[in-house]
Design a protein around this motif. Structure first.
Motif, PDB file in Angstrom:
ATOM      1  N   UNK A 164       0.835  -1.205   0.000  1.00 35.66           N
ATOM      2  CA  UNK A 164       0.000   0.000   0.000  1.00 35.66           C
ATOM      3  C   UNK A 164       0.865   1.250   0.000  1.00 35.66           C
ATOM      4  N   UNK A 165       1.670   1.407  -1.025  1.00 38.03           N
ATOM      5  CA  UNK A 165       2.578   2.541  -1.114  1.00 38.03           C
ATOM      6  C   UNK A 165       1.955   3.724  -1.827  1.00 38.03           C
ATOM      7  N   UNK A 166       0.767   3.554  -2.382  1.00 39.12           N
ATOM      8  CA  UNK A 166       0.145   4.664  -3.069  1.00 39.12           C
ATOM      9  C   UNK A 166      -1.068   4.248  -3.853  1.00 39.12           C
ATOM     10  N   UNK A 167      -1.746   5.227  -4.368  1.00 44.45           N
ATOM     11  CA  UNK A 167      -2.936   4.998  -5.173  1.00 44.45           C
ATOM     12  C   UNK A 167      -2.501   4.810  -6.623  1.00 44.45           C
ATOM     13  N   UNK A 168      -2.871   3.686  -7.212  1.00 41.15           N
ATOM     14  CA  UNK A 168      -2.504   3.404  -8.603  1.00 41.15           C
ATOM     15  C   UNK A 168      -3.560   3.897  -9.578  1.00 41.15           C
TER      16      UNK A 168
END
Length: 847
Positions: A24-28
């Protein structure tokens, strides 16, 4: 009542491992305040949604809720009225190629494939250039991609997509998406056409995608699947987001209530006692056909009987044979009377009504209205003496639409604009309206949301309660268990087991399907033979060659002068001119267009030459003449493209207008033939090598080169792809407008070259010199194997077609026949050749 399946309250262990929060490192993918309207309906209303790395994000809702529209906006296939789309940190517009390059891949509910292209070509065009191999290596690369799906997959890279069944087409579509190694993978109803083992493979691939830090958007009507595979889910209702939830925290009934907006009963309608008095509604005795061995089957009044089995084992063939769509042998009785079902018309007269499983290809006429789609299935009821009774048509349509609660702005709305569930209910209304004795339902709820699905179950049970016999084919064992009174298990073309009473459960059906031990009779294996060979692109050229040889041998036996150098040279010279015109026509017909201005354009080239390429003209003016001869055709090509692609005229209307305009210009310049073209120029254009004109050698080499370009280059694939399915090509990143511009330029350029060779034959300016070449060029291309709808054709075939046309025009003289025989011979040979390879393609599709 058979209650809905209970879904697990948590995800499988494998899925949990795929999503542990570490990615969950960012919104894709971010969709923010997206709104999209169509005439008469707001499909999306201020919808926002985030998809994060490492998750499977479920997207659920009824048909028409806006799920597919939202993902079409995300993939660039649709431009939103307002709102933003962010993929991998980049805000994007409606450019599918750009969005695909950022890592978003989508598998649509109806695969975006080009049917006239092969599996390998579809896969190659469907991936970004960064991961694309060369056209020459496409087959090997495609085989590798398909093997990554399954080592035992029975899909050949060289097979045309049009010859695949729905399950195979979906596997190709999924393989195409996976081969891009996407950052965001969107799956729209991915399991509707898949067998159980392929569903398991798909879930494994989903876990693999998430485990490498990518994300999956999973759209499905099958709530059990969504809860099984998704970590979070977003609910859409009437184009509005109802919220995003942790999938494990919602039960199946809660999800259904959110989707529908009210509490609904998810139970199947009650089964009833089957009548035993009176004749059986449907009886099959020693009934056999392609793909299945002799079957004995009885369906009583009011009974719903299911056909189950792994796809491809003959159950669909049984249903289609009873419907008159496949040839069959044996006895069919309806209401105790022997009836023939050799065609759909005879089956309908026998009281048999068929609901097709492939709604998009066989169930609806997408461009026709809801009323017309209903009426076309009930012409016997609403028609009289060949005329439609408008009052009866409106009344019956309104009654049927209201009874099945079809949601449509009006009965005049194009059915293609309705949701899948409402399309299916409209088709079902047409099936019911004829009051059949037997209903054959092939996957009746495929691609249909939970609300529409329950309505269809209720309608089928209601028809059964009225005494109708219903035979249902479904790949969903749960559906068969809840709906059917009996279930037949079909394996390898035979009925392997029959389940009745308390044994009609999902578990017993699945167990019977998986443990069947029948073997297929060798006599019923699919055969290829000559029909399979004739389906290849080279088949028309082969058939034309046989016709040319046969006609030549016969004529030579009647006239000793037929094979003289003078005659052969003349035939080949005329062939070169017609072939060049046919090459241009082939280029434009490959995209699904047509050019009626080819002939007059050739005449205009001759007229221009008659002013500038004459003896005594200064070199500067002659050079200017050649420049006009080479550039005027290109200008005509741009004009045709502008009228068709930018203005929006139909190709026949646009090119008919340019036909008349060009012809008028030629007649203004040369009202009567005049202007002798320099002999030095005509002689240089008429160079021969022995009896063979140099022009035909050049044209032959050009045909081979163009054929190689058409089938062995990405450019050729794009050309065929646009003609095969323009929207699928656009989704694959092919710029259709640009491709059609190139095709128009090529068409006019070849017409210009044909005009140059025509100068050598005419020798003077004649405005009418090329008019006959329009129809002849079209005929040569069609005889050579081209489809008038685009996507198929051959430059070598066009050359062979031109040779046959030229030969036919000359043999009548040697056979002492009047001019009418030219038309007789040409028409007969055309029908013979075209019928042969058209029939071969139909046989291949049937296989």
């Amino acid at each position: 009542m058979a209650n809905a399946r209970a879904a697990p309250s948590s995800h499988s262990a494998a899925t949990e491992q795929a999503y542990d929060g570490s990615h969950d490192t960012g919104v894709l993918l971010r969709l923010e305040s997206v709104t999209k309207s169509f005439p008469g309906v707001r499909a999306l209303d201020d919808v926002s949604m985030d998809v994060v790395a490492g998750e499977v994000h479920g997207l659920v809702g009824e048909n028409g809720a806006g799920k597919s529209t939202l993902m079409a906006v995300a993939s660039g296939a649709l431009m939103p009225d307002s709102g933003t789309v962010v993929v991998s940190g980049h805000e994007v517009g409606s450019d599918p190629a750009q969005i695909r390059s950022l890592g978003l891949s989508i598998v649509r509910q109806e695969p975006a494939l080009m049917p006239d292209l092969t599996v390998a070509e579809n896969l190659l065009l469907g991936v970004p250039a960064s991961v694309r191999t060369t056209a020459g290596d496409a087959a090997r690369w495609a085989r590798k991609q398909l093997s990554a799906w399954s080592e035992t997959v029975e899909i050949r890279p060289s097979t045309r997509v049009s010859a695949l069944n729905p399950s195979q087409r979906f596997i190709v579509e999924i393989t195409k998406a996976l081969s891009q190694e996407p950052t965001v993978l969107v799956l729209d109803e991915p399991t509707e056409h898949l067998a159980r083992e392929d569903v398991d493979r798909l879930f494994e691939k989903i876990r693999d995608v998430c485990s490498r830090g990518a994300a999956v958007v999973y759209i499905s009507h099958r709530i059990k699947e969504v809860r099984q595979v998704a970590h979070r889910l977003t609910v859409l209702r009437d184009g509005q987001a109802q919220g995003t939830f942790a999938a494990a925290e919602l039960g199946e009934q809660q999800i259904v209530d959110l989707i529908v907006g009210r509490e609904v009963d998810t139970a199947f309608p009650a089964k009833v006692t089957i009548r035993t008095n009176g004749p059986d509604r449907l009886e099959l005795e020693s009934f056999s056909g392609p793909g299945f061995a002799p079957v004995d089957l009885v369906v009583r009044p009011g009974e719903i009987v299911g056909l189950a089995g792994i796809d491809g084992n003959g159950q669909r063939e049984i249903l289609r044979a009873v419907a008159g769509l496949l040839p069959s042998h044996g006895t069919v009785r309806v209401d105790g009377r022997g009836r023939g079902v050799g065609s759909t018309t005879r089956a309908a007269r026998a009281g048999i009504s068929y609901l097709p499983g492939d709604r998009h290809r066989e169930g609806i006429f997408a461009e026709l209205s809801v009323r017309e789609n209903f009426a076309v299935r009930n012409l016997g009821t609403i028609g009289r003496l060949g005329w439609i009774r408008a009052g009866a048509e409106r009344r019956l349509t309104d009654e049927a639409i209201n009874e099945l609660r079809v949601k449509t702005p009006s009965t005049e709305t194009a059915i293609g604009s309705l949701s899948g569930g409402n399309q299916q209910k409209t088709v079902l209304a047409g099936v019911f309206a004829s009051s059949p004795s037997v209903i054959l339902a092939d996957e009746p709820t495929q691609g249909v949301d939970i609300g529409a699905r329950l309505e269809i179950y209720q309608q089928l049970r209601r028809k059964a309660a009225d005494g109708t016999a219903v035979l249902v084919l479904s790949s969903d064992a749960f559906e068969l268990a809840g709906l059917c009174d009996r279930v037949l298990i079909v394996s390898r073309g035979k009925v392997a087991a029959e389940l009745t009473g308390d044994d009609v459960t999902e578990r017993h059906i699945t167990q019977a399907v998986l443990t069947a031990t029948t073997t297929r009779d060798p006599a019923h294996r699919t055969r290829g033979g000559i029909w399979k060979a004739l389906d290849y692109t080279a088949a028309p050229s082969f058939l034309i060659a046989l016709a040319i040889i046969a006609l030549g041998v016969f004529t030579a036996s009647r006239s000793e002068f037929y094979l003289s150098d003078r005659n052969l040279g003349g035939v080949l010279a005329l062939t070169a001119t017609l072939a060049l015109a046919a090459f241009g026509q082939q280029a434009i017909m490959m995209t699904g267009g047509i050019d009626l201005s080819v002939g007059p354009l050739m005449g205009l080239v001759v007229v221009i030459g008659s002013f500038y390429l004459v003896d005594g003209t200064p070199a500067g003016l002659q050079l200017w003449g050649w420049l006009l001869i080479l550039t005027v055709p290109l200008g005509i090509g741009v004009l045709n493209w502008t009228l068709i692609d930018l203005v929006g005229l139909h190709p026949m209307v646009a090119t008919l207008a340019t036909f008349m305009g060009i012809q008028a210009c030629s007649l203004l310049l040369r009202p009567v033939p005049d202007g002798l073209i320099s002999p030095a120029i005509t002689e240089s254009l008429s160079v021969v090598a022995g009896p063979v004109p140099a022009a035909i050698l050049v044209v032959g080499l050009a045909a081979v080169a163009l054929e190689f370009l058409l089938f062995r280059s990405v450019t050729g694939m794009r050309l065929r792809g646009v003609g095969s399915q323009a929207e699928a090509a656009r989704v694959a990143g092919v710029r259709g407008r640009r491709v059609r511009l190139v095709a128009h330029l090529a068409c006019s350029a070849f017409a210009g070259l044909a005009g140059i060779t025509l100068m050598a034959q005419i020798g003077s300016g004649d405005a009418n010199a090329g008019t006959n070449y329009t129809l002849q060029s079209i005929a040569a291309v069609v005889i050579g194997g081209a489809s008038i709808f685009g996507g198929r054709g051959s430059f070598v075939g066009a050359l062979m077609g031109a040779l046959l046309l030229t030969q036919v025009s000359g043999v009548t003289t040697f056979l002492n026949l009047n001019d009418a025989w030219q038309s007789y011979l040409l028409g007969g040979l055309t029908i013979l050749a075209v019928t042969a390879y058209s029939l071969s393609r139909r046989r291949a599709l049937a296989r």
